[in-house]
Design an enzyme around this catalytic site. Structure first.
Site, PDB file in Angstrom:
ATOM      1  N   ASP A  86     -13.575 123.700  -6.313  1.00 51.50           N
ATOM      2  CA  ASP A  86     -14.582 122.733  -6.766  1.00 51.50           C
ATOM      3  C   ASP A  86     -15.178 121.972  -5.582  1.00 51.50           C
ATOM      4  O   ASP A  86     -14.581 121.892  -4.504  1.00 51.50           O
ATOM      5  CB  ASP A  86     -13.993 121.747  -7.787  1.00 51.50           C
ATOM      6  CG  ASP A  86     -12.854 120.920  -7.220  1.00 51.50           C
ATOM      7  OD1 ASP A  86     -11.981 121.494  -6.544  1.00 51.50           O
ATOM      8  OD2 ASP A  86     -12.844 119.692  -7.427  1.00 51.50           O
ATOM      9  N   GLU A 148      -9.808 119.891  -7.807  1.00 52.65           N
ATOM     10  CA  GLU A 148      -8.959 119.118  -6.904  1.00 52.65           C
ATOM     11  C   GLU A 148      -9.587 117.753  -6.653  1.00 52.65           C
ATOM     12  O   GLU A 148      -8.903 116.736  -6.571  1.00 52.65           O
ATOM     13  CB  GLU A 148      -8.804 119.862  -5.562  1.00 52.65           C
ATOM     14  CG  GLU A 148      -7.829 119.212  -4.584  1.00 52.65           C
ATOM     15  CD  GLU A 148      -8.453 118.167  -3.663  1.00 52.65           C
ATOM     16  OE1 GLU A 148      -7.715 117.427  -3.013  1.00 52.65           O
ATOM     17  OE2 GLU A 148      -9.708 118.075  -3.595  1.00 52.65           O
ATOM     18  N   GLU A 149     -10.925 117.739  -6.565  1.00 50.20           N
ATOM     19  CA  GLU A 149     -11.638 116.504  -6.202  1.00 50.20           C
ATOM     20  C   GLU A 149     -11.487 115.420  -7.277  1.00 50.20           C
ATOM     21  O   GLU A 149     -11.737 114.256  -7.006  1.00 50.20           O
ATOM     22  CB  GLU A 149     -13.128 116.792  -5.962  1.00 50.20           C
ATOM     23  CG  GLU A 149     -13.403 117.763  -4.815  1.00 50.20           C
ATOM     24  CD  GLU A 149     -13.126 117.172  -3.442  1.00 50.20           C
ATOM     25  OE1 GLU A 149     -12.660 116.028  -3.359  1.00 50.20           O
ATOM     26  OE2 GLU A 149     -13.360 117.891  -2.450  1.00 50.20           O
TER      27      GLU A 149
HETATM   28 ZN   LIG Z   1     -11.052 119.103  -0.380  1.00 51.45          ZN
END
Ligand SMILES: [Zn+2]
Length: 397
Positions: A86, A148-149
């Site tokens: 992402d 992940e963000e």
């Molecule tokens: Zn990253």
């Protein structure tokens, strides 16, 4: 030596091509990454990789875990190359070039995710064919996660499946942008919103309502008290700056007007624990304070009054390991022995938590991540390729 140089020369244009393909998939956190995952799985599949996917509830987003065994089956102890698929959003009008079309200029690749962290994923995919034709002593794994963000939502689902399938791995390299330096630790990052519900009323009769803003203020004061306590809990030999767990109020939103009793208030706050126990300490203390002190007072006037904690995300810390295999390996490969800590969160703590020796090391600088005109330099990509080629040599017979 010439062989190695040849691989780098062959793999570099392929890396740029793959990176350009990856940037075209607009995988902003929260949106589907399936097309990108299809692309990666297909590439690895043609090399004989075994893959499995794990999904979010709606099957909109997927994690991919692929294994290359080399020419013969090898069991366990593999090395994970880990990247998140992402990216953070990009506003097209603010960029010099289209953020979703890779633009090569000044020996750099510009594009959203070029540095954080599709550059690393492109390097691993470009070198996958070279791993596949070797007699590997241990498998090489590719872990590509979603979201992940937004506080590491994808990785825990994949890691649960790893445990379930009893795939034991020895080392994980998380390729977040560190300018190819080995990072050995970062703090955790816990993000919360606490919602206060009170009872509205006329400002002239405060005792007849329940003022959500005022209760939120008391809640914040308690947090500020704990912030001082956290300083006293500083662990010995902390590697961080500041060395203790920090706490911060980022936003307060509540109330309607000066003369109206506020019935709603939200407090956005965060905690950056240096040890997990500090996270527990703050959360338990605040829950007790809300439940035993604030809520009984609120409910005496208005039984439906409420305080609710919403967990936005809890990225666990990545702790310094004594004599870490992963750090030693990467320092050895890169020839750079500086072992640093960073202030941003990654998936590293999640791999470490299940007993895998982990290091964060990848191409590009965090200074370019999440920015307008994000880029990764050719030099950084080449340095990453070189590290991975040397890794291949080290684990080949
Ligand atoms: Zn990253």
């Amino acid at each position: 030596m010439t062989m190695k140089k040849n691989i780098l020369e062959e793999a570099f244009p392929e890396t740029l091509k793959i990176l350009s393909d990856l940037i075209k998939f607009q995988t902003v956190s929260g949106t589907s990454n399936i097309k990108l995952i299809d692309y990666c799985e297909k590439k690895l599949g043609t090399l004989g990789a075994n893959s499995f996917r794990t999904f979010d509830d709606k099957k909109l987003r997927a994690n991919l875990f692929s294994t290359i065994n080399g020419k013969q089956k090898v069991n366990g102890g593999g090395i994970i190359l880990s990247g998140h698929t992402d990216v953070v959003p990009a506003s097209v009008k603010d960029w010099t070039s289209n953020p979703y079309i890779a633009d090569e200029r000044d020996n750099k690749v510009f594009g959203r995710g070029s540095c954080d962290m599709k550059g690393f994923i492109a390097c691993t995919l470009a070198l996958a064919p070279y791993f596949a034709v070797e007699n590997l002593k241990k498998p090489i794994h590719f872990s590509f996660t979603y979201d992940e963000e937004t506080a590491c939502q994808g990785a825990p689902i994949m890691i649960r499946e790893l445990k379930k399938r009893k795939i034991n791995c020895s080392i994980c390299i998380v390729g977040e942008p560190t300018s190819m330096k080995a990072i050995q630790a970062h703090k955790g990052c816990y993000e919360y919103s606490t919602h206060f519900t009170g009872l509205a009323g006329h400002g002239s009769a405060p005792d007849k309502g329940v003022n959500a803003v005022e209760y939120a203020t008391r809640f914040i004061n308690k947090l500020m008290e704990l912030r001082e306590e956290l300083k006293k809990r500083e662990p010995k030999n902390s590697v961080f700056t500041p060395p203790y767990t920090t706490l911060q109020i980022g936003r307060i939103k509540g109330g309607l007007a000066r003369n109206v009793i506020a019935d709603q208030c939200v407090v956005d706050w965060e905690l950056r624990p240096v040890v997990p126990e500090d996270g527990e300490f703050v959360n338990k203390s605040m829950e007790a304070y809300a439940k035993d002190i604030l809520l009984p007072e609120m409910k005496k006037i208005y039984p439906k009054a409420d305080i609710k904690k919403e967990i936005i995300g809890e990225i666990i810390g990545f702790n310094k390991e004594e004599n870490s295999d992963a750090i030693n390996l990467v320092c050895n490969l890169t020839g750079d022995n500086s072992r640093d800590v960073v202030s941003f969160g990654t998936e590293a703590g999640l791999f470490q938590e299940i007993g895998i020796s982990t290091v964060v090391c990848g191409p590009g600088s965090i200074d370019q991540a999440h920015k307008i005109d994000e880029y990764v330099s050719f030099d950084q990509l080449k340095r990453c390729l070189k590290m991975l080629i040397d890794l291949r040599d080290q684990i080949s017979n």
